[in-house]
Design a protein around this motif. Structure first.
Motif, PDB file in Angstrom:
ATOM      1  N   SER A  39       0.984  -1.084   0.060  1.00  0.00           N
ATOM      2  CA  SER A  39      -0.051   0.108  -0.048  1.00  0.00           C
ATOM      3  C   SER A  39       0.861   1.146  -0.123  1.00  0.00           C
ATOM      4  N   ILE A  40       2.272   1.147   0.664  1.00  0.00           N
ATOM      5  CA  ILE A  40       2.838   2.337   0.385  1.00  0.00           C
ATOM      6  C   ILE A  40       3.902   2.667  -0.533  1.00  0.00           C
ATOM      7  N   SER A  41       4.510   1.332  -0.893  1.00  0.00           N
ATOM      8  CA  SER A  41       5.504   1.497  -1.998  1.00  0.00           C
ATOM      9  C   SER A  41       5.197   1.098  -3.238  1.00  0.00           C
ATOM     10  N   GLY A  42       3.957   0.466  -3.294  1.00  0.00           N
ATOM     11  CA  GLY A  42       3.383   0.054  -4.642  1.00  0.00           C
ATOM     12  C   GLY A  42       3.821  -0.958  -5.402  1.00  0.00           C
ATOM     13  N   GLU A  43       4.854  -1.871  -4.749  1.00  0.00           N
ATOM     14  CA  GLU A  43       5.426  -2.972  -5.251  1.00  0.00           C
ATOM     15  C   GLU A  43       4.463  -4.149  -5.230  1.00  0.00           C
ATOM     16  N   VAL A  44       4.446  -4.707  -6.677  1.00  0.00           N
ATOM     17  CA  VAL A  44       3.500  -5.777  -6.795  1.00  0.00           C
ATOM     18  C   VAL A  44       4.309  -7.224  -6.605  1.00  0.00           C
ATOM     19  N   SER A  45       3.654  -7.985  -5.980  1.00  0.00           N
ATOM     20  CA  SER A  45       4.253  -9.606  -5.624  1.00  0.00           C
ATOM     21  C   SER A  45       3.532 -10.489  -5.723  1.00  0.00           C
ATOM     22  N   LEU A  46       3.931 -11.691  -5.746  1.00  0.00           N
ATOM     23  CA  LEU A  46       3.062 -12.890  -5.837  1.00  0.00           C
ATOM     24  C   LEU A  46       2.801 -13.137  -4.270  1.00  0.00           C
ATOM     25  N   THR A  47       1.486 -13.669  -4.086  1.00  0.00           N
ATOM     26  CA  THR A  47       1.307 -14.206  -2.522  1.00  0.00           C
ATOM     27  C   THR A  47       1.691 -15.360  -2.460  1.00  0.00           C
ATOM     28  N   GLU A  48       1.703 -16.312  -1.295  1.00  0.00           N
ATOM     29  CA  GLU A  48       2.175 -17.388  -1.149  1.00  0.00           C
ATOM     30  C   GLU A  48       1.214 -18.506  -1.937  1.00  0.00           C
ATOM     31  N   GLU A  49      -0.071 -18.294  -1.924  1.00  0.00           N
ATOM     32  CA  GLU A  49      -0.865 -19.002  -3.098  1.00  0.00           C
ATOM     33  C   GLU A  49      -0.519 -18.898  -4.342  1.00  0.00           C
ATOM     34  N   GLY A  50      -0.365 -17.753  -4.534  1.00  0.00           N
ATOM     35  CA  GLY A  50       0.088 -17.412  -6.051  1.00  0.00           C
ATOM     36  C   GLY A  50       1.437 -17.839  -6.623  1.00  0.00           C
ATOM     37  N   ALA A  51       2.157 -18.022  -5.358  1.00  0.00           N
ATOM     38  CA  ALA A  51       3.870 -18.473  -6.089  1.00  0.00           C
ATOM     39  C   ALA A  51       3.710 -19.974  -5.942  1.00  0.00           C
ATOM     40  N   SER A  52       2.696 -20.607  -5.372  1.00  0.00           N
ATOM     41  CA  SER A  52       2.711 -22.079  -5.422  1.00  0.00           C
ATOM     42  C   SER A  52       1.694 -22.614  -6.505  1.00  0.00           C
ATOM     43  N   THR A  53       0.883 -21.882  -6.972  1.00  0.00           N
ATOM     44  CA  THR A  53      -0.169 -22.296  -7.887  1.00  0.00           C
ATOM     45  C   THR A  53      -0.070 -21.636  -9.398  1.00  0.00           C
ATOM     46  N   LEU A  54       0.889 -20.541  -9.487  1.00  0.00           N
ATOM     47  CA  LEU A  54       1.146 -19.956 -10.942  1.00  0.00           C
ATOM     48  C   LEU A  54       1.413 -20.819 -11.935  1.00  0.00           C
ATOM     49  N   ASP A  55       1.015 -20.912 -12.986  1.00  0.00           N
ATOM     50  CA  ASP A  55       1.103 -22.069 -14.029  1.00  0.00           C
ATOM     51  C   ASP A  55       0.911 -21.338 -15.409  1.00  0.00           C
ATOM     52  N   PRO A  56       1.722 -21.142 -16.375  1.00  0.00           N
ATOM     53  CA  PRO A  56       1.580 -20.409 -17.578  1.00  0.00           C
ATOM     54  C   PRO A  56       0.621 -21.258 -18.539  1.00  0.00           C
ATOM     55  N   GLU A  57       0.486 -22.520 -18.566  1.00  0.00           N
ATOM     56  CA  GLU A  57      -0.360 -23.450 -19.277  1.00  0.00           C
ATOM     57  C   GLU A  57      -1.880 -23.073 -18.770  1.00  0.00           C
ATOM     58  N   MET A  58      -2.059 -22.888 -17.572  1.00  0.00           N
ATOM     59  CA  MET A  58      -3.349 -22.664 -16.940  1.00  0.00           C
ATOM     60  C   MET A  58      -3.897 -21.221 -17.299  1.00  0.00           C
ATOM     61  N   CYS A  59      -2.958 -20.162 -17.123  1.00  0.00           N
ATOM     62  CA  CYS A  59      -3.091 -18.717 -17.487  1.00  0.00           C
ATOM     63  C   CYS A  59      -1.770 -18.200 -17.905  1.00  0.00           C
ATOM     64  N   GLY A  60      -1.935 -17.668 -18.961  1.00  0.00           N
ATOM     65  CA  GLY A  60      -0.623 -17.097 -19.564  1.00  0.00           C
ATOM     66  C   GLY A  60      -0.572 -15.609 -19.188  1.00  0.00           C
ATOM     67  N   ARG A  61      -1.682 -14.837 -18.922  1.00  0.00           N
ATOM     68  CA  ARG A  61      -1.513 -13.234 -18.678  1.00  0.00           C
ATOM     69  C   ARG A  61      -2.785 -12.888 -17.679  1.00  0.00           C
ATOM     70  N   TYR A  62      -2.547 -12.007 -16.799  1.00  0.00           N
ATOM     71  CA  TYR A  62      -3.378 -11.479 -15.892  1.00  0.00           C
ATOM     72  C   TYR A  62      -3.346 -10.192 -16.104  1.00  0.00           C
ATOM     73  N   LYS A  63      -4.598  -9.448 -15.783  1.00  0.00           N
ATOM     74  CA  LYS A  63      -4.632  -7.932 -15.632  1.00  0.00           C
ATOM     75  C   LYS A  63      -5.089  -7.572 -14.305  1.00  0.00           C
ATOM     76  N   LEU A  64      -4.308  -6.497 -13.902  1.00  0.00           N
ATOM     77  CA  LEU A  64      -4.529  -5.952 -12.229  1.00  0.00           C
ATOM     78  C   LEU A  64      -4.940  -4.716 -12.418  1.00  0.00           C
TER      79      LEU A  64
END
Length: 683
Positions: A39-64
């Motif tokens: 909220s202060i620095s604006g740095e975007v990172s993976l959550t623990e759940e995202g780091a463990s489940t991120l898969d390019p074959e399931m989804c290759g692009r996200y919009k935030l």
């Protein structure tokens, strides 16, 4: 990544205090919370759940969808939104396979050995690990290079950490590891831990006896044949006609090759080489000392020695003879040293053995005074043995010898039984009494003559042949309490041989002297009335010894008047105070009767009538008036008349004597009438 926003209000106020919020993620697979924004620095990172489940074959692009507000995100704040697109690709950041490199590679350098690649955004690489600087490097493309030859003996493997960072220096992902193993090349010669070894082998060692093991070390890889070592005996100093030693080719064990080491040199120097399969080698020297063993007993050159003659007056320490038992073992060692012992003939320890450790020669030395009359011949049996046990053979008759010694007779002087005699005699004893007998004997049974020296006043005599010491005249302890003289004992057949002893005669005291009053008291006086602490100090003396005249006692005559008027107070053993016993006594010259007694039993006493003047005194203690004359005392005029008459009588007698002598012929005085006056002995 980091989302950045700009607010044109004053940055020092809350108007420009920005807060970031992740509004929406599209698509929401496999979870709606794959990402997180600070909220202060604006740095975007993976959550623990995202780091463990991120898969390019399931989804290759996200919009935030991201919102930013000022006023620290308050409800009345201004805001703005933006879209962050996230591309998901396959992860190629992984540890590369281990690399095996041969040591001492010929080059050219640098040599590429491995490669890594970060598949995401732009990245920079660096290497970390325990290796010399610039030995390994990595290029911008992730290619890892070796820049110099490796040495397995210095370091046989490397663990290299490969770090990936953003251009701003922030870490993108955890480092990966590259393991580099160094293969061995046979580039080391075997070496011995020391250049020279020392060992000992016994001269009776049997064939095959191991004496030493030498081990060389090779720094090549122990898992390869590069470290296999072969040993060889390549030299021996001094050389010998027969093979004495061998070394095992594989183990390096050095052993005895000959059947025996007897008769060989005392020391050998061996040269041993160690060689590997490539022919690389080194050498060491082994110094082998052949240890002598006691396989030869000592033997005398002859069975009997002597006879030897020695005078009976030979001094202690005289060397009678020297003999030697030879030993064939190595000179100087324990097997060569000889211990000699007197086996018989020396039961009274008349002789002793002194061995020269440098030559093994033994000297027979006199340790006691000889006496021909007691023992005229000695037959000594000497044995010779080594201090260490024989390992072969035994001690036989050749290891013993007989020494014959004859003692030659010498005329010896007389011997007195005592070196000093102390005799006591009571004073006044009758002359002629035997007070001591001087005892002596002659070893050759010759007669002995006795005489005195030092008795200058001839108070004593000694029997010429009996040695009886007698007094010639009565002795007076008060004249001399101690006499010291020397008694000479002379050989009756050889006057040059003699012995002497001192005789001290102590004269014992007898109570034959009475105590006497000492001093003149005619000029002394006592004051009346009595002065406190005033007294006449009376002194006495006794010529006897302390046991008779030690303490002298003063006592007044047993008369009531005397004891009422006078008082005696002892001061010490020889002095007493005489003082008035009453406060007042009429001025006059008084006769004070008292007795002085010694401390013997029975005591000897002296009666004294002491005239004592009593007079009045002035304040200074001086007598103020003459005292009255005692009744019967002469006057001055009568005393002078008596003296003049006495001198006249003496003068008349002297005149008559001189006149008679002048008419007489002088005669030679006879010796018998000469007065014998003994000289006074001073102590």
């Amino acid at each position: 990544m980091q989302v950045e926003a700009l607010d044109r209000d004053d940055h020092n106020t809350a108007h420009a205090e920005l807060r970031f919020t992740l509004m929406e993620q599209t698509p929401r697979i496999p979870s709606s919370q794959m990402f997180f924004i600070d909220s202060i620095s604006g740095e975007v990172s993976l959550t623990e759940e995202g780091a463990s489940t991120l898969d390019p074959e399931m989804c290759g692009r996200y919009k935030l969808s991201v919102m930013v507000k000022d006023m620290a995100g308050k409800a009345n704040a201004f805001f703005s939104t933006g879209i962050v697109t996230v591309e998901v690709t396959g992860n190629t950041w992984a540890s590369p396979d281990p690399v095996r490199l041969q040591e001492n590679l010929p080059g050219p350098y640098p040599i590429p050995i491995s490669q890594v690649k970060w598949s995401g955004s732009q990245a920079e690489y660096s290497l970390e690990g325990e290796f010399p600087e610039m030995l390994f490097t990595i290029s911008r493309e992730g290619v890892i290079y070796l820049n110099a030859p490796l040495d397995r003996e210095t370091q046989d493997q490397f663990q290299i950490s490969i770090v990936v960072e953003r251009p701003d220096g922030r870490e993108i992902a955890k480092p990966v590891e590259l393991r580099v193993m160094v293969g061995d090349a046979n580039d080391n010669r075997p070496t011995f831990p020391q250049a020279q070894y020392h060992t000992v082998v016994k001269e009776l060692a049997a064939r095959g006896t191991e004496i030493l093991t030498v081990q060389a070390a090779d720094n090549d890889d122990p898992k390869t044949d590069n470290v296999r070592i072969f040993y060889r005996l390549v030299g021996q100093i001094p050389e010998s006609p027969r093979a004495l030693f061998r070394v095992d080719r594989d183990s390096g064990v050095i052993s005895v090759q000959a059947d025996s080491m007897e008769g060989t040199a005392p020391q050998y120097t061996l040269t041993i080489t160690a060689e590997d399969a490539k022919g690389l080698n080194s050498s060491c020297t082994v110094v082998v000392t052949v240890q002598d063993e006691n396989n030869n007993p000592p033997v005398f050159s002859q069975h009997e020695y002597g006879p030897f003659h020695i005078p009976e007056n030979a001094p202690v320490g005289t060397t009678v003879t020297a003999v030697l038992a030879g030993d064939a073992d190595v000179r100087g060692g324990d097997s060569w040293q000889v211990d000699y012992r007197l086996e018989s003939g020396n039961e009274e320890d008349v002789f002793t053995l002194v061995t020269d450790k440098q030559t093994n020669e033994v000297s027979l030395v006199l340790s006691k005074v000889l006496d021909f009359e007691r023992e005229s011949e000695y037959i000594l049996v000497i044995s010779a043995q080594n201090p260490v046990a024989l390992v072969r053979g035994r001690y036989g008759p050749a290891s013993t010898a007989t020494v014959s010694i004859y003692v030659d007779d010498v005329n010896e002087g007389p011997i007195l039984s005592q070196s000093h005699y102390e005799v006591t005699v009571r004073e006044g004893e009758e002359p002629g009494r035997v007070i001591a007998t001087i005892r002596g004997y002659d070893p050759d049974s010759h007669p002995i003559r006795y005489s005195l020296q030092g008795d200058t006043k001839k108070y004593f005599s000694i029997g010429k042949y009996s040695g009886e010491l007698k007094t010639v005249q009565a002795l007076d302890r008060e004249e001399n309490s101690t006499y010291t003289m020397e008694v000479i004992a002379v050989d009756g057949r050889n006057s040059s041989l003699s012995a002497s002893t001192l005789v001290t005669v102590q004269i014992l005291d007898v109570n034959d002297n009475s105590p006497v009053l000492v001093g003149d008291y005619s000029w002394k006086y006592l004051c009346t009335p009595r002065w406190e602490d005033q007294a006449l100090v009376l002194a006495s003396r006794d010529s006897d010894g302390p046991q008779h005249g030690g303490r002298l006692n003063f006592s007044l005559r047993s008369d009531a008047t005397v004891r009422r008027n006078w008082k005696l107070t002892p001061i010490n053993d020889t002095h007493t105070n005489l003082s008035l016993n009453i406060p007042y006594l009429a001025p006059e010259v008084y006769t004070v009767p008292f007795t002085i007694s010694d401390s013997s039993s029975p005591p000897r006493s002296t009666f004294i009538n002491l005239p004592v003047t009593v007079c009045p005194c002035n304040i200074r203690g001086n007598c103020k008036m003459a005292a009255k004359q005692l009744p019967g005392m002469p006057t001055i005029q009568s005393a002078v008349g008596i003296l003049l008459g006495t001198f006249a009588v003496i003068g008349t007698i002297l005149i008559v004597v001189f006149v008679r002598l002048s008419y007489q012929n002088p005669k030679e005085p006879s010796k018998t009438n000469q007065e014998r006056v003994p000289l006074k002995i001073s102590i």
